[in-house]
Design a protein around this motif. Structure first.
Motif, PDB file in Angstrom:
ATOM      1  N   GLY A 188       0.784  -1.149   0.112  1.00 31.07           N
ATOM      2  CA  GLY A 188      -0.075   0.053   0.057  1.00 31.07           C
ATOM      3  C   GLY A 188       0.867   1.220  -0.028  1.00 31.07           C
ATOM      4  N   PHE A 189       1.954   1.207   0.956  1.00 29.54           N
ATOM      5  CA  PHE A 189       3.079   2.370   0.994  1.00 29.54           C
ATOM      6  C   PHE A 189       3.340   2.600  -0.617  1.00 29.54           C
ATOM      7  N   LEU A 190       4.010   1.604  -1.279  1.00 33.74           N
ATOM      8  CA  LEU A 190       4.635   1.480  -2.387  1.00 33.74           C
ATOM      9  C   LEU A 190       3.537   2.301  -3.494  1.00 33.74           C
ATOM     10  N   ARG A 191       2.264   1.624  -3.545  1.00 36.20           N
ATOM     11  CA  ARG A 191       1.385   2.415  -4.578  1.00 36.20           C
ATOM     12  C   ARG A 191       1.004   3.829  -4.288  1.00 36.20           C
ATOM     13  N   ARG A 192       0.932   4.162  -2.939  1.00 35.98           N
ATOM     14  CA  ARG A 192       0.736   5.499  -2.630  1.00 35.98           C
ATOM     15  C   ARG A 192       2.000   6.487  -3.036  1.00 35.98           C
ATOM     16  N   ALA A 193       3.126   5.696  -3.150  1.00 37.99           N
ATOM     17  CA  ALA A 193       4.477   6.465  -3.594  1.00 37.99           C
ATOM     18  C   ALA A 193       4.281   6.390  -5.166  1.00 37.99           C
ATOM     19  N   GLY A 194       3.589   6.113  -5.813  1.00 46.64           N
ATOM     20  CA  GLY A 194       3.694   5.917  -7.154  1.00 46.64           C
ATOM     21  C   GLY A 194       4.345   4.775  -7.976  1.00 46.64           C
ATOM     22  N   VAL A 195       4.514   3.802  -7.246  1.00 47.46           N
ATOM     23  CA  VAL A 195       5.075   2.659  -7.867  1.00 47.46           C
ATOM     24  C   VAL A 195       4.355   1.603  -8.354  1.00 47.46           C
ATOM     25  N   ARG A 196       4.375   1.302  -9.740  1.00 48.45           N
ATOM     26  CA  ARG A 196       3.405   0.597 -10.444  1.00 48.45           C
ATOM     27  C   ARG A 196       3.459  -0.933  -9.833  1.00 48.45           C
ATOM     28  N   GLU A 339       0.175 -40.727   1.013  1.00 48.27           N
ATOM     29  CA  GLU A 339      -0.436 -39.831   2.031  1.00 48.27           C
ATOM     30  C   GLU A 339       0.294 -38.508   1.913  1.00 48.27           C
ATOM     31  N   ILE A 340      -0.630 -37.463   1.969  1.00 47.71           N
ATOM     32  CA  ILE A 340      -0.143 -36.317   1.838  1.00 47.71           C
ATOM     33  C   ILE A 340       0.323 -35.657   3.238  1.00 47.71           C
ATOM     34  N   VAL A 341       1.523 -35.124   3.242  1.00 47.72           N
ATOM     35  CA  VAL A 341       1.764 -34.182   4.555  1.00 47.72           C
ATOM     36  C   VAL A 341       1.743 -32.830   4.400  1.00 47.72           C
ATOM     37  N   ARG A 342       1.797 -32.173   3.099  1.00 43.09           N
ATOM     38  CA  ARG A 342       1.451 -30.729   2.930  1.00 43.09           C
ATOM     39  C   ARG A 342       0.811 -30.919   1.629  1.00 43.09           C
ATOM     40  N   ASN A 343      -0.515 -29.963   1.754  1.00 43.79           N
ATOM     41  CA  ASN A 343      -1.303 -30.015   0.337  1.00 43.79           C
ATOM     42  C   ASN A 343      -0.511 -29.066  -0.582  1.00 43.79           C
ATOM     43  N   ALA A 344      -0.654 -29.200  -1.953  1.00 44.37           N
ATOM     44  CA  ALA A 344      -0.410 -28.426  -3.083  1.00 44.37           C
ATOM     45  C   ALA A 344      -1.109 -27.118  -2.829  1.00 44.37           C
ATOM     46  N   TYR A 345      -0.547 -26.008  -3.077  1.00 36.27           N
ATOM     47  CA  TYR A 345      -1.556 -24.686  -3.110  1.00 36.27           C
ATOM     48  C   TYR A 345      -0.787 -23.881  -4.217  1.00 36.27           C
ATOM     49  N   ALA A 346      -1.693 -22.728  -4.449  1.00 38.80           N
ATOM     50  CA  ALA A 346      -0.950 -21.774  -5.465  1.00 38.80           C
ATOM     51  C   ALA A 346      -0.756 -20.476  -4.377  1.00 38.80           C
ATOM     52  N   ILE A 347       0.059 -19.565  -4.891  1.00 36.75           N
ATOM     53  CA  ILE A 347       0.296 -18.379  -3.795  1.00 36.75           C
ATOM     54  C   ILE A 347       0.375 -17.175  -4.911  1.00 36.75           C
ATOM     55  N   GLU A 348      -0.521 -16.261  -4.415  1.00 39.39           N
ATOM     56  CA  GLU A 348      -0.631 -14.741  -5.073  1.00 39.39           C
ATOM     57  C   GLU A 348       0.191 -13.867  -4.319  1.00 39.39           C
ATOM     58  N   TYR A 349       0.633 -12.914  -5.041  1.00 38.86           N
ATOM     59  CA  TYR A 349       1.461 -11.981  -4.095  1.00 38.86           C
ATOM     60  C   TYR A 349       1.632 -10.621  -4.961  1.00 38.86           C
ATOM     61  N   ASP A 350       1.961  -9.430  -4.409  1.00 38.48           N
ATOM     62  CA  ASP A 350       2.159  -8.250  -5.130  1.00 38.48           C
ATOM     63  C   ASP A 350       3.582  -8.164  -5.560  1.00 38.48           C
ATOM     64  N   CYS A 351       3.951  -7.500  -6.779  1.00 38.48           N
ATOM     65  CA  CYS A 351       5.451  -7.553  -7.103  1.00 38.48           C
ATOM     66  C   CYS A 351       5.273  -6.225  -8.015  1.00 38.48           C
ATOM     67  N   ILE A 352       6.335  -5.766  -8.535  1.00 43.37           N
ATOM     68  CA  ILE A 352       6.526  -4.505  -9.348  1.00 43.37           C
ATOM     69  C   ILE A 352       6.474  -4.910 -10.662  1.00 43.37           C
ATOM     70  N   ASP A 353       6.127  -3.673 -11.516  1.00 49.71           N
ATOM     71  CA  ASP A 353       6.415  -3.636 -13.077  1.00 49.71           C
ATOM     72  C   ASP A 353       7.915  -3.430 -13.212  1.00 49.71           C
ATOM     73  N   SER A 354       8.762  -4.466 -13.484  1.00 50.81           N
ATOM     74  CA  SER A 354      10.063  -3.944 -13.492  1.00 50.81           C
ATOM     75  C   SER A 354      10.511  -2.775 -14.469  1.00 50.81           C
ATOM     76  N   GLN A 355       9.724  -2.552 -15.284  1.00 50.87           N
ATOM     77  CA  GLN A 355      10.180  -1.544 -16.250  1.00 50.87           C
ATOM     78  C   GLN A 355      10.697  -0.189 -15.703  1.00 50.87           C
ATOM     79  N   GLN A 356      10.228   0.081 -14.305  1.00 54.58           N
ATOM     80  CA  GLN A 356      10.237   1.355 -13.542  1.00 54.58           C
ATOM     81  C   GLN A 356      11.872   1.273 -13.200  1.00 54.58           C
ATOM     82  N   LEU A 357      12.561   0.255 -13.262  1.00 57.55           N
ATOM     83  CA  LEU A 357      13.835   0.133 -13.008  1.00 57.55           C
ATOM     84  C   LEU A 357      15.184   0.507 -13.941  1.00 57.55           C
ATOM     85  N   LYS A 358      16.083   0.995 -13.526  1.00 57.60           N
ATOM     86  CA  LYS A 358      17.390   1.218 -14.328  1.00 57.60           C
ATOM     87  C   LYS A 358      17.989  -0.281 -14.480  1.00 57.60           C
ATOM     88  N   SER A 359      18.923  -0.387 -15.470  1.00 58.51           N
ATOM     89  CA  SER A 359      19.796  -1.426 -15.691  1.00 58.51           C
ATOM     90  C   SER A 359      20.569  -1.878 -14.439  1.00 58.51           C
TER      91      SER A 359
END
Length: 629
Positions: A188-196, A339-359
């Motif tokens: 949320g802070f990054l979005r408010r700071a204008g980061v895509r 026997e399953i010890v841990r279920n498979a799962y998908a994980i969603e997360y926030d990341c940046i549009d890396s075109q905002q970066l320099k090389s």
């Protein structure tokens, strides 16, 4: 009140974070690394291995530059294999199964004992920003308790923890991987700071109790002998040890029918998951639905470590409900009683549009703020580690008042990876592949030290002794290659008898050893009976000599291509350029160039939406500007 002040603050302690923090600390900078859990530094939440196709290249390049991942896996692997041996050397890639707990423990031991490095368990919620010379500049971070930590540079390596949630079937939990807490405020802070920001997703398979698997019904997968270490600094004798077996089984029509029957219960297909997943590492339901003609898919059964019976089902990631997962896994040979010890799962997360970066992986609009890893929209431990390392190095260079270190596409897979991230529109998690590297015959995993050791030395992370050893190796390769080109064998009876035995055509007159080595039926080692003057050389040198000789023409051609590439990279674009003043540029090209702000013409030419005609217009403009002085 004591002021908490550092040179560099690294946010995150996964594979990117530890490389960034170690690089900065080893360069003499007072560094602090923040983590959500100090017990999970360098955790492997998904696959229990390091390396693999193209990823092995990244790890060896990282090691050549002075990174830690290669050294750490050499100490903690369970099995090691060189992939793609049946193909050319450009795509040979080392891959090692890791003991996940030992990998974490060893990396934690390394960072805890690193001089100049402080570890702090805390969630960072805000960045401290100020206006400086008309631009924003970072001067620290703030944690959830409201404590400010001041720093001259900050590296964000938050991985998949920002606003993350784990999903399978109807179950959705706001957590990071493996049920760990997530970071709910920084996005949320990054979005408010204008980061895509973007929303991506990845996934992991179930973990199965090894006691419930019938390995006798599966194909055994042995490790290599001898083992080739990842790190150029590792003594090969120290990694020749007893290895743990992996196994191979397959899905079948019954497996596929279970998936098709329940596909509407998959969060990826019913709209519950919004994030974009990796195209080149799809879930099993994705594979079945996208490739209906395939009768089966490979599933590798891999150990998680010596400390546990848990087995990882590589190739079987899923977000299907628990009851479907059980039926699906039990439909395969050898897993009938699984026997399953841990279920498979998908994980969603926030990341940046890396075109905002320099090389350099510094944000274009916030001076002193760098980022690396899955936060940049990539996938994989190896991609994360090399970005974290480069971001850390460049954060350090900024603090030291030195020029940023940027590897180009002709120098390293690392250069290809970062260039792709900052120039291309990556709307899915970016995965490194050998096909992405135009000069892959030059950028082999076997010669990473020859290509990059000197750069690591200039950075300050490779010792003079390590550089000396690499220079001696290079000299030995050059001498032996030259000797092979200048050593001739005559067409006598004994020579031809040996050639017949080796299954190749006889010779009538003198032929160089190098020319014989280029024959498909022969290689450097098989020519030993014809080469009594051959010096004793290490396995690494012998490998390089053979590649240099056998692929001489192809290597020469790629070197010519690199020369042309370099000429475009050397045409720098001034930082203060106003693309509105460049006449005849198409609107899309002007928008993209203004957004990405490429360093040079070569980089500009790789931006999607910038045509060859636009590049011609830009070159004319730059020449006119140069003449005006």
């Amino acid at each position: 009140m004591t002021e908490l002040s550092y040179d560099v603050a690294v946010v995150g302690a996964g594979h990117a974070g530890v490389e960034a923090a170690l690089a900065c600390a080893r360069l003499g900078l007072k560094t602090i690394m923040f983590c959500l859990s100090a017990d999970h530094i360098a955790m492997m939440p998904c696959n229990p291995n390091i390396g693999g196709s193209s990823k092995g290249h990244l790890v060896r390049e990282l090691d050549a530059l002075g990174g830690e991942m290669g050294k750490n896996i050499d100490k903690t692997f369970l099995q090691s294999r060189m992939l793609n041996r049946s193909k050319g050397p450009a795509v040979h890639s080392l891959r090692a199964q890791a003991d996940k707990q030992e990998y974490m423990k060893e990396m934690r031991r390394t960072v805890e004992n690193q001089e100049n490095l402080t570890i702090r368990q805390a969630e960072i919620t805000e960045l401290l920003l100020k206006e400086s010379e008309g631009e924003r500049e970072i001067f620290g971070v703030r944690d959830a308790a409201g404590t400010d930590f001041f720093a001259r540079a900050v590296v964000l390596c938050t991985g998949v923890y920002l606003n993350s949630r784990c999903i399978y079937g109807e179950v959705s939990e706001d957590t990071g991987p493996n049920g760990l807490r997530n970071a709910g405020h920084l996005s949320g802070f990054l979005r408010r700071a204008g980061v895509r920001m973007l929303r991506f997703k990845t996934g992991t398979p179930a973990r199965i109790d090894g006691r419930t698997i019938d390995f006798s019904k599966m194909e055994i997968q042995k490790g290599d002998r001898p083992v080739i270490p990842f790190s150029f600094s590792t003594d090969p004798d120290t990694v020749q040890k007893e290895q743990i077996d992996c196994y191979l089984t397959y899905t079948n029509e019954k497996t596929h029918e279970i998936i098709r029957k329940n596909i509407e219960r998959s969060p990826m297909y019913n709209g519950e998951i919004e994030g974009t997943g990796p195209r080149y590492c799809p879930s099993i339901e994705d594979k079945v639905m996208r490739f209906p003609e395939k009768e089966r898919h490979q599933i590798f059964i891999e150990p998680e470590g010596l400390y546990t019976n848990e087995m990882y089902l590589s190739g079987m990631s899923s977000s299907l409900p628990e009851d479907v997962q059980i039926d699906m896994y039990r439909s395969m040979e050898g897993l009938e009683r699984a026997e399953i010890v841990r279920n498979a799962y998908a994980i969603e997360y926030d990341c940046i549009d890396s075109q905002q970066l320099k090389s350099s992986l510094e944000f274009q609009t916030i001076r002193g703020l760098f980022s690396g890893g899955q936060f940049n929209g990539s996938s994989g431990y190896e991609e994360a580690a090399v970005q974290g390392f480069m971001a850390g190095v460049n954060a350090a260079m900024r603090c030291l008042g030195k020029k940023a270190v940027v590897l180009d596409r002709s120098e390293a897979y690392i250069g290809v990876l970062i260039d792709d991230l900052v120039t291309k529109e990556n709307r899915e998690p970016y995965r490194m592949m050998t096909s992405r590297a135009e000069y892959r015959l030059l950028l082999r995993q076997d010669n990473a030290d020859l290509r990059l050791r000197e750069i690591g030395y200039r950075i300050g992370l490779i010792s003079a002794e390590e550089l000396r050893k690499t220079q001696e190796k290079k000299l030995a390769i050059e001498r032996e290659t030259e000797r092979m080109e200048k050593s001739f064998v005559g067409g006598g009876e004994e020579t031809n008898r040996i050639l017949r035995k080796l299954g190749t055509a006889e010779i009538k007159s003198g032929v160089s050893l190098a020319e014989l080595c280029r024959r498909p039926e022969l290689n450097y080692e098989s020519l030993r009976p014809l080469d009594p003057d051959r010096p004793e050389l290490s396995a690494e040198v012998r490998e390089e000599v053979e590649i240099e000789i056998r692929y001489k023409g192809y290597i020469a051609r790629q070197l010519q291509q690199v020369s042309h590439f370099k000429s475009m990279e050397e045409k720098r674009i001034p930082e203060d350029i106003d693309y509105a003043e460049v006449g005849n540029l198409r609107l899309e090209a002007r928008q993209k160039l203004k957004l990405i702000r490429p360093d040079n013409v070569g980089m500009a030419s790789r931006i999607s939406g910038v045509s060859p005609a636009d590049i011609s217009v830009l070159l004319v403009y730059l020449e006119k500007r140069r003449r005006k002085g």
